[in-house]
Design an enzyme around this catalytic site. Structure first.
Site, PDB file in Angstrom:
ATOM      1  N   HIS A  72      44.150  28.636  43.289  1.00  0.00           N
ATOM      2  CA  HIS A  72      43.206  28.458  44.616  1.00  0.00           C
ATOM      3  C   HIS A  72      41.871  27.770  44.248  1.00  0.00           C
ATOM      4  O   HIS A  72      41.301  27.961  43.258  1.00  0.00           O
ATOM      5  CB  HIS A  72      42.990  29.871  45.137  1.00  0.00           C
ATOM      6  CG  HIS A  72      44.105  30.263  45.925  1.00  0.00           C
ATOM      7  ND1 HIS A  72      43.965  31.394  46.951  1.00  0.00           N
ATOM      8  CD2 HIS A  72      45.288  30.049  45.719  1.00  0.00           C
ATOM      9  CE1 HIS A  72      45.268  31.628  47.339  1.00  0.00           C
ATOM     10  NE2 HIS A  72      46.179  30.954  46.700  1.00  0.00           N
ATOM     11  N   TYR A 195      38.695  36.937  53.741  1.00  0.00           N
ATOM     12  CA  TYR A 195      37.901  38.217  53.406  1.00  0.00           C
ATOM     13  C   TYR A 195      37.238  38.395  54.872  1.00  0.00           C
ATOM     14  O   TYR A 195      36.447  37.440  55.218  1.00  0.00           O
ATOM     15  CB  TYR A 195      36.910  38.013  52.462  1.00  0.00           C
ATOM     16  CG  TYR A 195      37.510  38.105  51.102  1.00  0.00           C
ATOM     17  CD1 TYR A 195      37.896  37.036  50.342  1.00  0.00           C
ATOM     18  CD2 TYR A 195      37.406  39.404  50.275  1.00  0.00           C
ATOM     19  CE1 TYR A 195      38.201  37.295  49.097  1.00  0.00           C
ATOM     20  CE2 TYR A 195      37.910  39.502  48.938  1.00  0.00           C
ATOM     21  CZ  TYR A 195      38.468  38.347  48.270  1.00  0.00           C
ATOM     22  OH  TYR A 195      38.793  38.519  47.158  1.00  0.00           O
ATOM     23  N   PRO A 287      37.524  46.914  44.827  1.00  0.00           N
ATOM     24  CA  PRO A 287      38.339  45.661  44.659  1.00  0.00           C
ATOM     25  C   PRO A 287      37.984  44.565  45.223  1.00  0.00           C
ATOM     26  O   PRO A 287      38.358  43.272  45.055  1.00  0.00           O
ATOM     27  CB  PRO A 287      39.797  46.098  45.030  1.00  0.00           C
ATOM     28  CG  PRO A 287      39.425  47.114  46.053  1.00  0.00           C
ATOM     29  CD  PRO A 287      38.358  47.845  45.481  1.00  0.00           C
ATOM     30  N   LYS A 291      37.263  41.948  40.448  1.00  0.00           N
ATOM     31  CA  LYS A 291      37.144  41.921  39.084  1.00  0.00           C
ATOM     32  C   LYS A 291      37.994  42.973  38.110  1.00  0.00           C
ATOM     33  O   LYS A 291      37.771  42.752  36.864  1.00  0.00           O
ATOM     34  CB  LYS A 291      35.418  42.271  39.040  1.00  0.00           C
ATOM     35  CG  LYS A 291      34.762  41.154  39.621  1.00  0.00           C
ATOM     36  CD  LYS A 291      34.652  40.097  38.661  1.00  0.00           C
ATOM     37  CE  LYS A 291      34.385  38.757  39.266  1.00  0.00           C
ATOM     38  NZ  LYS A 291      35.207  37.909  39.614  1.00  0.00           N
ATOM     39  N   TYR A 379      32.521  35.098  41.374  1.00  0.00           N
ATOM     40  CA  TYR A 379      33.916  35.119  42.011  1.00  0.00           C
ATOM     41  C   TYR A 379      34.805  34.402  40.946  1.00  0.00           C
ATOM     42  O   TYR A 379      35.838  35.045  40.422  1.00  0.00           O
ATOM     43  CB  TYR A 379      34.070  34.700  43.354  1.00  0.00           C
ATOM     44  CG  TYR A 379      35.413  35.098  44.031  1.00  0.00           C
ATOM     45  CD1 TYR A 379      35.849  36.341  44.791  1.00  0.00           C
ATOM     46  CD2 TYR A 379      36.635  34.143  43.782  1.00  0.00           C
ATOM     47  CE1 TYR A 379      36.977  36.742  45.335  1.00  0.00           C
ATOM     48  CE2 TYR A 379      38.025  34.926  44.385  1.00  0.00           C
ATOM     49  CZ  TYR A 379      38.037  35.658  45.073  1.00  0.00           C
ATOM     50  OH  TYR A 379      39.059  36.144  45.510  1.00  0.00           O
TER      51      TYR A 379
HETATM   52  C1  PHB Z   1      45.177  41.226  45.830  1.00  0.00           C
HETATM   53  O1  PHB Z   1      45.769  39.888  45.945  1.00  0.00           O
HETATM   54  O2  PHB Z   1      45.755  42.141  45.489  1.00  0.00           O
HETATM   55  C2  PHB Z   1      43.527  40.957  45.961  1.00  0.00           C
HETATM   56  C3  PHB Z   1      42.857  39.688  45.982  1.00  0.00           C
HETATM   57  C4  PHB Z   1      41.486  39.717  46.087  1.00  0.00           C
HETATM   58  C5  PHB Z   1      40.773  40.958  45.966  1.00  0.00           C
HETATM   59  C6  PHB Z   1      41.564  42.246  46.023  1.00  0.00           C
HETATM   60  C7  PHB Z   1      43.014  42.209  45.915  1.00  0.00           C
HETATM   61  O3  PHB Z   1      39.504  41.034  46.174  1.00  0.00           O
END
Ligand code: PHB
Ligand code: APR
Length: 386
Positions: A72, A195, A287, A291, A379
């Site tokens: 990505h 997000y 989450p 990280k 990130y």
């Molecule tokens: C996930 O794909 O499970 C995932 C991706 C990004 C995050 C948390 C979980 O910030």
């Protein structure tokens, strides 16, 4: 029974450490309390920093990751009915890769066994002697003692290693929400992660493959999973992802669901005598910043280097610096994870002033290249800082 490094826990931290040590000719035994099937199907996060994929690839365990991982170059922040792209690669020159933690665990278990590695499942550690050093474990109704030079505590947040460190200081933050995560057999409705901040609560659209979506919803910390039938999950997700231009969320059968509490936690130091902590045993992040797994990988990368130096030259310099080196990176990730979490979630205790500040903050992150660059560099992950 004797080995060089006794590793407690067969999650990503313990398995990767065992593999990295093997590559340097150092012998280890991994003791894992659960069975292999449980460890291999447990659903966790799945966003890898470039530094994490480099470690796996350089370690010779990146073949399936390179084939199936989804690279990505950006992510979307969605709020106020509109999406805003954060161009991660343009801003940092780096990429991130979506590849589920559970797949990494499968790859590492397979590779360890192929290489003749000693991974003992259903072997629960019950006592640790960090001075003599040895670990006592139970397997098949019998109790065994494994003597070693060093012990790696990779046994996650609920393990036995952390309590074996005396004079430890801990730092923590509880959040007034949890995440309900689902895995669904439906092609992702997006190419990049979304997000979403919404007054009803945060939502995240992630993915696992061209046919499988991974989605999360902010819920109350004491939420009952039984109160969330499929229709309620899909309609709540649709409400939180809704845009003014009519974006649509594809629905499909849900194959896995769970609720995860949100917590920040750090234990200092990450060492006592011959015992070294790594991964979730020493720290937890919410989450939102993706990280947790990346920190586990950077801890064991540093620990493998330190043990390699010790066995090669007798020098303990890197082992002595291990805890401080890890903690610098851990605290950066703690701050970023806390920051992303408070930026994006709906705090049930927030007053109108706090809500206005939050919205201003979101507007700033998507309109200022400097603010977006700060999000992006955290990130994609900062350098290991040896
Ligand atoms: C996930 O794909 O499970 C995932 C991706 C990004 C995050 C948390 C979980 O910030
Ligand atoms: N004896 C043996 N094994 C144990 C014991 C014990 N007493 N206690 C716990 N374990 C095992 C658990 O069963 C688990 O498989 O230790 C393992 C720890 O693995 P993880 O919890 O996956 O932790 P870690 O390897 O540090 O990986 C961190 O996991 O929770 C996610 O977000 C987190 O992605 C991050 C990653």
């Amino acid at each position: 029974m004797r080995t060089q490094v006794a590793i407690i826990g067969g999650g990503p931290a313990g398995l990767l450490l065992s593999h990295l040590l093997h590559r340097q000719g150092i012998e280890s035994v991994v003791l894992e309390s659960r069975d292999r099937a449980y460890v291999e199907q447990r659903q966790r996060a799945g966003m890898l920093e470039q530094g994490t994929t480099d470690v796996l690839r350089d370690g010779g365990v990146g073949e399936r990751l390179d084939r199936e991982g989804l690279v990505h170059h950006g992510l979307e922040l969605r709020f106020g009915g509109a999406g805003h792209r954060v161009a991660l690669t343009e801003l940092t020159g780096r990429t991130v890769t979506v590849y589920a933690q559970t797949e990494i665990v499968k790859d590492l278990v397979a590779r360890r066994l192929e290489d003749g590695g000693d991974v003992r499942f259903e072997a629960k550690v019950v006592a640790i002697d960090a001075a003599a050093p040895s670990v006592t474990y139970e397997q098949g109704g019998k109790t065994y003692t494994l003597e070693c030079d060093y012990i790696a505590g990779c046994d996650g947040f609920h393990g036995v290693s952390r309590p074996a460190v005396p004079d430890m200081r801990t730092f923590s933050r509880e959040y007034p929400f949890a995440w309900l995560g689902v895995l669904a057999d439906v092609p992702p409705s997006t190419d990049e992660l979304i997000y979403a901040h919404h007054e009803r609560g945060f939502a995240l659209h992630s993915l696992r493959s061209p046919k499988v979506s991974r989605l999360y919803l902010q819920v109350a910390p004491d939420e009952d999973l039984a109160a969330w039938p499929d229709e309620r999950i899909w309609s709540e997700l649709a409400a939180r992802f809704a845009t003014d231009d009519g974006w649509e969320l594809r629905e499909g059968p849900i194959t896995d669901r769970s609720i995860t509490p949100m917590r920040s936690f750090v234990a200092e130091p990450m060492r006592h005598d011959r015992l070294f902590l790594a991964g979730d045993a020493a720290h937890i992040v919410p989450p939102t910043g993706a990280k947790g797994l990346n920190l586990a990988v950077s801890d064991v990368t540093l620990l493998a280097e330190a043990l390699t130096e010790r066995y090669a030259s007798g020098s303990e310099t890197l082992l002595d610096g291990y805890s401080a080196s890890c903690l610098r990176r851990v605290w950066r990730a703690e701050h970023f994870s806390y920051w992303m979490t408070t930026l994006l979630h709906a705090d049930p205790q927030a007053d109108e002033f706090a809500r206005r500040l939050q919205r201003s903050h979101l507007d700033y992150v998507v309109s200022s290249p400097a603010a977006a660059a700060s999000l992006a560099e955290n990130y994609v992950g900062l350098p290991l800082g040896r």
